[in-house]
Design a protein around this motif. Structure first.
Motif, PDB file in Angstrom:
ATOM      1  N   ASP A   1       0.815  -1.214   0.000  1.00 42.55           N
ATOM      2  CA  ASP A   1       0.000   0.000   0.000  1.00 42.55           C
ATOM      3  C   ASP A   1       0.849   1.264   0.000  1.00 42.55           C
ATOM      4  O   ASP A   1       0.367   2.355   0.314  1.00 42.55           O
ATOM      5  CB  ASP A   1      -0.966  -0.002   1.186  1.00 42.55           C
ATOM      6  N   SER A   2       2.134   1.124  -0.340  1.00 41.11           N
ATOM      7  CA  SER A   2       3.024   2.274  -0.444  1.00 41.11           C
ATOM      8  C   SER A   2       3.341   2.551  -1.910  1.00 41.11           C
ATOM      9  O   SER A   2       2.910   1.817  -2.804  1.00 41.11           O
ATOM     10  CB  SER A   2       4.325   2.012   0.326  1.00 41.11           C
ATOM     11  N   SER A   3       4.138   3.585  -2.163  1.00 41.25           N
ATOM     12  CA  SER A   3       4.536   3.902  -3.534  1.00 41.25           C
ATOM     13  C   SER A   3       5.717   3.060  -3.999  1.00 41.25           C
ATOM     14  O   SER A   3       6.104   3.140  -5.164  1.00 41.25           O
ATOM     15  CB  SER A   3       4.896   5.386  -3.646  1.00 41.25           C
ATOM     16  N   GLU A   4       6.281   2.252  -3.092  1.00 41.78           N
ATOM     17  CA  GLU A   4       7.411   1.393  -3.445  1.00 41.78           C
ATOM     18  C   GLU A   4       7.185  -0.034  -2.916  1.00 41.78           C
ATOM     19  O   GLU A   4       7.849  -0.482  -1.982  1.00 41.78           O
ATOM     20  CB  GLU A   4       8.727   1.955  -2.892  1.00 41.78           C
TER      21      GLU A   4
ATOM     22  N   ASP B   1       7.338  -0.113  -8.877  1.00 44.04           N
ATOM     23  CA  ASP B   1       6.205   0.814  -8.849  1.00 44.04           C
ATOM     24  C   ASP B   1       4.911   0.032  -8.625  1.00 44.04           C
ATOM     25  O   ASP B   1       4.037   0.449  -7.874  1.00 44.04           O
ATOM     26  CB  ASP B   1       6.094   1.589 -10.163  1.00 44.04           C
ATOM     27  N   TYR B   2       4.818  -1.109  -9.334  1.00 46.73           N
ATOM     28  CA  TYR B   2       3.652  -1.984  -9.233  1.00 46.73           C
ATOM     29  C   TYR B   2       4.117  -3.436  -9.249  1.00 46.73           C
ATOM     30  O   TYR B   2       5.179  -3.750  -9.788  1.00 46.73           O
ATOM     31  CB  TYR B   2       2.680  -1.745 -10.400  1.00 46.73           C
TER      32      TYR B   2
ATOM     33  N   ARG C   1      -0.771  -1.564  -4.570  1.00 46.85           N
ATOM     34  CA  ARG C   1      -0.123  -1.611  -5.883  1.00 46.85           C
ATOM     35  C   ARG C   1       0.140  -3.045  -6.350  1.00 46.85           C
ATOM     36  O   ARG C   1       0.994  -3.274  -7.208  1.00 46.85           O
ATOM     37  CB  ARG C   1       1.162  -0.794  -5.858  1.00 46.85           C
TER      38      ARG C   1
ATOM     39  N   TYR D   1      -0.917   4.914 -16.974  1.00 46.84           N
ATOM     40  CA  TYR D   1      -0.186   5.543 -15.866  1.00 46.84           C
ATOM     41  C   TYR D   1       1.164   6.078 -16.331  1.00 46.84           C
ATOM     42  O   TYR D   1       1.512   7.232 -16.050  1.00 46.84           O
ATOM     43  CB  TYR D   1       0.002   4.530 -14.740  1.00 46.84           C
TER      44      TYR D   1
ATOM     45  N   THR E   1      -4.738   6.979 -13.604  1.00 42.52           N
ATOM     46  CA  THR E   1      -4.904   5.762 -12.798  1.00 42.52           C
ATOM     47  C   THR E   1      -6.344   5.243 -12.804  1.00 42.52           C
ATOM     48  O   THR E   1      -6.673   4.317 -12.075  1.00 42.52           O
ATOM     49  CB  THR E   1      -4.472   6.021 -11.347  1.00 42.52           C
TER      50      THR E   1
END
Length: 401
Positions: A133-136, A154-155, A281, A317, A323
């Motif tokens: 649930d973070s950007s990384e 990223d994903y 992500r 994206y 998104t």
């Protein structure tokens, strides 16, 4: 190590997703617990919808398929000793199915990945996911040399099948799972023999279901409905051929061509869906998110549909920062998945012998078989579902009814 998209699993979903992302200029890394040799040599079924065939051709991975695949314009349904052909080509405006084994598709996609210089790591183990649930979000694993690795993404695409860690990484409190276990299994064999029929044959018989398929001009794939608790010791070769002759029999003199059995196994049959197919992500695709009984020939094709939707969403994206497609990935996929589950359930229920059914139930089953083989509307519905429903990239706004 960093990448745009970390892909767990080098099956149809993972490899096709990596292929699609490469064509859109999006970096990806694929990790897989098996060896490349094991993936390419594990013989699996392969009935490809028109959409899957078109996708492989459009992305440059279909050359071998077009040379080696067998293109069928229909299927045959047998019951009460009668043979009935469903002309799918005519009923669907020219669509076909292609018989091309899954391991050959994987060979083609691995070759495309190697040609593109894309990163793949085989023989990994102890795969774990974190920070979804973070950007990384991160993938932690042990490489084939026993060293710990961390892949920062990223994903993450979880294409690691029913038993992989990706689905289990979605918190249980938000994960709803739908399941149905069927009271029969399939005994599958590979036999060294020429084809006994030009197209797939689905046979309903009082004794049970049978399916006649093919792999190559010299290797045939056949299936029998069995008790899921049976072992291979219960099924010597002589008994297998006896039951296949009985269940596939037709009163017009048709004969089954037999040969040495070179492989046999028993698989259970179930339906399974995970909702949602995404968390933070992390995005699930293929068998990691859904399982269908093989009667409808939908497993590989659903995986290909999932990753087409996911690749388009990821392109939105990276190309424009959009998104919206990523946000509705689950809804877009499950609309198609539930229809495939319905069709697979329908084919399974119509063709298998339900030994706990009443005489009334059995006559209803025979009436359904008679209806689908004599009604153009019923046959057309079966054909449209079998060759594959259109891939809906946008939410339908109007009903056609």
């Amino acid at each position: 190590m960093r990448t745009h998209v970390g892909i767990i699993g080098a099956g149809p979903a993972g490899l096709m997703l990596a292929h699609l992302l490469h064509r859109k200029g999006i970096e990806a890394v694929v990790i897989e617990c098996r060896s490349r040799q094991e993936i390419e040599k594990t013989i699996r079924a392969g009935v490809l919808e028109q959409m899957t065939v078109d996708l492989l051709n459009e992305t440059g991975a279909g050359e071998r398929m077009m040379k080696m695949g067998m293109f069928h314009k229909g299927i045959e349904i047998r019951f009460n000793g009668k043979r009935h052909r469903i002309d799918m080509h005519r009923l669907t405006g020219g669509k076909n199915i292609t018989v091309y084994p899954q391991h050959e598709v994987l060979k083609d996609l691995i070759a495309a990945r190697v040609k593109a210089g894309g990163e793949m790591f085989f023989n990994v183990s102890d795969v774990r996911l974190s920070d979804l649930d973070s950007s990384e979000p991160k993938i932690h694993y042990q490489n084939e040399n026993g060293e710990r690795e961390e892949l920062i993404c990223d994903y993450i695409a979880g294409c690691d099948g029913f038993h992989g860690p990706s689905r289990q990484s979605i918190p249980q409190k938000i994960r709803k799972e739908y399941q149905k276990t069927y009271p029969y299994g399939w005994l599958g064999i590979l036999a060294q023999a020429p084809p006994s029929a030009p197209e797939l044959v689905y046979a309903h018989h009082e004794d049970g279901f049978a399916l006649l398929s093919t792999r190559t001009p010299d290797i045939q794939r056949l299936y029998l409905q069995v008790n899921p608790s049976d072992s291979m010791n219960d099924w010597p070769d002589e008994r297998i051929w006896e039951k296949l002759r009985l269940r596939l029999s037709a009163d017009d003199g048709w004969k089954l061509i037999e040969g040495p059995i070179i492989q046999k196994n028993i698989v259970s049959m179930r339906s399974f869906i995970c909702d949602p197919m995404q968390y933070g992500r992390l995005f699930l695709a293929g068998d990691a998110a859904h399982i269908v009984p093989p009667t409808g020939a939908k497993g590989l094709n659903l995986a290909m549909a999932d990753v087409q939707l996911l690749a388009k969403a990821l392109h939105d994206y990276y190309a424009a920062g959009e998104t919206e497609r990523l946000g509705r990935y689950t809804a877009a996929c499950l609309r198609r998945v539930w229809k495939a589950e319905r069709f697979s359930w329908y084919m399974t229920s119509m063709l298998h012998r339900h030994h706990d059914s009443t005489p009334f139930d059995y006559q209803i089953q025979l009436a359904e078989l008679d209806h689908v083989t004599t009604s153009k509307a019923a046959a057309q519905s079966l054909a449209e579902n079998y060759v594959g429903l259109p891939l809906e990239l946008e939410e339908p706004s109007l009903s056609i009814i």
